[in-house]
Structure formats: C-alpha cells, structure tokens
Enzyme design. Structure first.
Site, PDB file in Angstrom:
ATOM      1  N   THR A 130       0.771  -1.237   0.026  1.00 56.07           N
ATOM      2  CA  THR A 130      -0.005  -0.004  -0.036  1.00 56.07           C
ATOM      3  C   THR A 130       0.740   1.173   0.071  1.00 56.07           C
ATOM      4  O   THR A 130       2.083   1.244   0.511  1.00 56.07           O
ATOM      5  CB  THR A 130      -0.982   0.072   1.248  1.00 56.07           C
ATOM      6  N   ASP A 131       0.207   2.386   0.002  1.00 55.83           N
ATOM      7  CA  ASP A 131       0.682   3.814  -0.165  1.00 55.83           C
ATOM      8  C   ASP A 131       0.359   4.550   0.794  1.00 55.83           C
ATOM      9  O   ASP A 131      -0.330   3.940   1.670  1.00 55.83           O
ATOM     10  CB  ASP A 131       0.561   4.446  -1.479  1.00 55.83           C
ATOM     11  N   ALA A 132       0.845   5.643   1.038  1.00 53.84           N
ATOM     12  CA  ALA A 132       0.459   6.603   2.133  1.00 53.84           C
ATOM     13  C   ALA A 132      -1.343   6.681   2.096  1.00 53.84           C
ATOM     14  O   ALA A 132      -1.658   7.071   3.416  1.00 53.84           O
ATOM     15  CB  ALA A 132       0.974   8.016   1.887  1.00 53.84           C
TER      16      ALA A 132
END
EC number: 3.1.2.28
Length: 148
Positions: A14-16
């Site tokens: 996942t990303d931020a």
C-alpha cells in the site's frame, strides 16, 4: 476455467493513502503469472534464468475500478493468449469478494537473450498457452449454458 491465484494485500503493497500502490498491482499480477507457469510444470528457475531465451514485457496496462486495502483477499484470474509466433498477452482480472477491482494486461515477446532479436515461442510456452486457452474456453461454455 482461467487460472486463478489467491493473494492477501499486505501493508507493504500500500501507499500513504492506505490503498494498493498502482505499480504493485502489476507485481501481484506477475505473481499470478509465475504461479500459472509453475502449475503447468514449468520450472521457474530454468524459465527465468535460461541464458538463451527471454520474455520481456513490452506493454503493460492496468485499469483501477475500486481501491484495494490491507487485508483484502484478492482473487486474480488470468488468461494468456498467443498473439503471434513470438508474442503472447495475458489478461488479468482482480476481484475482492466477487467484485472486480482491477483489470490488467501484459504483453510479452520471446527474444534470443544474446542478440535481443525476436524468436518463436518455445514448445513449453506454446503448450502452456494452449492449455490455458482450452481451460478458459471450457469455463466460458459452461457459464453460457448456466445462463440459458
């Protein structure tokens, strides 16, 4: 039936914003591709380290239909298709709880690893393509009979 691969979304995917980072979807699809090769008794070490032949991806695309989150249970279905004597393409459908969340395509070209020139697909890949095509067509026929 198309080949299917189960995968749980991990935090590292996942990303931020808390959703699967866009480039990681292609990595997950590649995992499914590798599993399908292995399921067809293709030795992955030999396949990816064969000094005479390579299968670079020359095109890739992903359509994101819904976000994917940590813990989501993904089902990746893939259907490879021969598109020439030296090329094949794989279509992927990623679902979560029977809802399509992404669709992807990768196109691969067979090349001589030394000269980098195109060459015909080896027999084991032609067999893998044929087996998966027959399986996908059979599943489609069964599905169409269920609708009627």
């Amino acid at each position: 039936m198309s080949f299917t691969y189960n995968r749980t979304v991990r935090f590292q995917d996942t990303d931020a914003a808390g959703v699967v980072y866009f480039a990681n979807v292609l990595g997950i699809c590649h995992e499914a591709y590798e599993e399908s090769l292995e399921a067809s008794s293709i030795n992955l070490k030999d396949f990816f380290t064969n000094p005479s032949v390579a299968f670079p991806i020359v095109h890739a695309s992903v359509d994101f239909l819904r976000p994917m989150f940590v813990g989501d249970k993904l089902l990746i279905s893939l259907i490879p298709q021969k598109i020439g004597v030296e090329k094949f393409e794989i279509t992927y459908e990623v679902t979560v709880a029977e809802v399509v969340v992404a669709k992807a395509i990768t196109r691969h070209v067979c090349i001589d690893a030394s000269s980098r020139s195109k060459q015909e697909l080896p027999d084991e890949i032609v067999q893998w393509l044929e087996t998966n095509r027959r399986d996908a067509e059979g599943a489609e026929r069964r599905r169409s009979r269920e609708i009627m």
